[in-house]
Design an enzyme around this catalytic site. Structure first.
Site, mmCIF file in Angstrom:
data_model
loop_
_atom_site.group_PDB
_atom_site.id
_atom_site.type_symbol
_atom_site.label_atom_id
_atom_site.label_comp_id
_atom_site.label_asym_id
_atom_site.label_seq_id
_atom_site.Cartn_x
_atom_site.Cartn_y
_atom_site.Cartn_z
ATOM 1 N N ASP A 214 -23.602 12.668 49.856
ATOM 2 C CA ASP A 214 -24.400 11.963 50.873
ATOM 3 C C ASP A 214 -24.996 10.716 50.207
ATOM 4 O O ASP A 214 -24.404 10.202 49.255
ATOM 5 C CB ASP A 214 -25.457 12.912 51.459
ATOM 6 N N HIS A 237 -22.805 7.963 50.009
ATOM 7 C CA HIS A 237 -23.007 7.157 51.211
ATOM 8 C C HIS A 237 -23.811 5.894 50.920
ATOM 9 O O HIS A 237 -24.325 5.260 51.819
ATOM 10 C CB HIS A 237 -23.676 7.986 52.309
#
Ligand SMILES: *[C@@H]1O[C@H](CO)[C@@H](O)[C@H](O)[C@H]1NC(C)=O
Ligand SMILES: *[C@@H]1O[C@H](CO)[C@@H](O)[C@H](O)[C@H]1NC(C)=O
Length: 394
Positions: A214, A237
């Site tokens: 993430d 991310h």
């Protein structure tokens, strides 16, 4: 203690020398071995907590030490306040229990002023045994290392491996420096944010390698004054502010300075995301400076339609004074700059200065904007949005 200055090396070494006796005698006596297999060691939580109490109550400061070796450790909370600074020396590997475990946190430090977590050791969250059983819409699984209401903390040198949920969480408190840490989890591991901050201030995250499933770093609600410098991010991310506005009382974010960071094979480069909700928090005074993009799908992105479902309902989070300076490299998608701001609260004071983002083959990228009040300076690749609300080229 000056919250902005790392503790000097000399004082740390002195510390180790002074307390070596205590530490060395502690190491072997408190580790319990179970069974015949010498690798199967368990930390007796009670003796570790006893050791914490001793260190925490020491007038001159104390050390809790995890020696070389691999030890299993159940969820534990180190509680302050302490009489002086406490050092958690991590040289070995601590392993979380396998599978999904109860509770938000595995190793939690709470209510402490003056904490050093250091060493070449590893926190192994054993996430692979839990990720497959996580339902996609459930909240993140257990965080590996949590600093909650901790002030003047320094986290240095350690590795966080395969956390079940977030790797490191900083909630409330401040004066935190996280430096030279290594954070690793697979690209497809769910909600394994590298470092997440919320309701905290005066934070430095420096010179670290973060690859995870993430956000490498997520700057959550109520974060004020955070410097992020020298981060190698990827996979992951990217570095994100948000998501802000999920809850009506989410706090504002300001004073975010991200400098000299490299994004390698990430989903986003630098991102701001806010929910479509009534939350009236603001995101302001943000600078992304000298960012190298080595293959990111969304190198520069503001997404004010995050998770809302209905695009007719706008985000009420005001985003303002955001500078992107010298952002360059290779975009994985044609739209290298994507600024989707709120229709009720257009982004104000967005500045793009010296941007150079191409596709891998050198082809031209594009920019897409809605509800953006932007200023441009220096060379622009992709060319500026044609539909900015207001558009000034210095
Ligand atoms: C962040 O960096 C700036 C500029 O170097 C500095 O003035 C500020 O004190 C730093 N903030 C923190 C929290 O250390
Ligand atoms: C855009 O920003 C300029 C300069 O700050 C300001 O004068 C103007 O009112 C803004 N326009 C809109 C539509 O928000």
């Amino acid at each position: 203690m000056d919250s902005n200055k790392p503790f000097s090396k000399v004082s740390v070494i002195l510390f180790l020398v002074i307390f070596c006796d205590k530490v060395c005698s502690y190491d072997t006596s408190r580790v319990k071995k179970h069974g015949d297999n010498a690798h199967e060691k368990f930390y007796d939580i009670n003796s570790l907590l006893d050791s914490w109490q001793e260190a925490c109550q020491s007038e001159s400061g104390g050390i809790v030490s995890v020696p070389d070796g691999t030890f299993q450790l159940d969820p534990i909370e180190f509680e302050g306040p302490c009489k002086n600074q406490v050092t958690f020396q991590l040289d070995g590997t601590l392993q979380a229990p396998t599978g999904i475990i109860n509770g938000d946190d595995w190793i939690k430090f709470h209510n402490i002023d003056g904490l050093i977590i250091q060493g070449s050791g590893t926190l192994d969250g054993q996430g692979a045994s839990a990720w497959q059983d996580k339902c996609p819409s459930c909240p993140p699984l257990t965080t590996s290392l949590t600093l909650s209401s901790v002030t003047n903390a320094q986290v240095t040198g350690i590795t966080s491996l395969n956390s079940k949920g977030y790797h490191i969480k900083v909630n409330k408190g401040g004066g935190t420096t996280i430096e030279h840490v290594t954070i690793t989890a697979p690209e497809d591991s769910p909600n394994t944010d590298g470092i997440h901050t919320s309701e905290a201030n005066n934070i430095n995250i420096l010179n670290s390698d973060i690859g995870t499933g993430d956000d490498c770093i997520s700057i959550g609600e109520g974060t004020q004054n955070i410097n992020i410098t020298g981060i190698n991010c990827g996979p992951g991310h990217g570095i994100s502010i948000g998501s802000i506005g999920k809850n009506a009382d989410d706090g504002s974010v300001s004073g975010v300075h991200v400098m000299s960071c490299t994004m390698t094979s990430t989903e986003n480069g630098v991102r701001i995301k806010t929910w479509t909700s009534d939350c009236s928090a603001t995101v302001s005074d943000v600078t992304f400076h000298d960012i190298t993009i080595d293959q990111a799908s969304n190198p520069i992105i503001i997404d004010q339609q995050y998770c809302g479902g209905s695009h007719e309902y706008p985000s009420h989070v005001q985003v303002s004074d955001v500078k992107f300076i010298n952002v360059h490299g290779i975009s994985k998608s044609e739209v290298a700059i994507n600024l989707q701001c709120s229709s009720t609260m257009p982004c104000q004071g967005i500045e793009l200065d010296t941007i150079d983002l191409s596709l891998d083959g050198g082809e031209q990228t594009t920019a897409s904007c809605s509800n953006v009040n932007a200023t441009y300076d220096g060379s622009q690749n992709p060319p500026p949005c044609s539909n900015s609300l207001y558009h000034r080229h210095l």
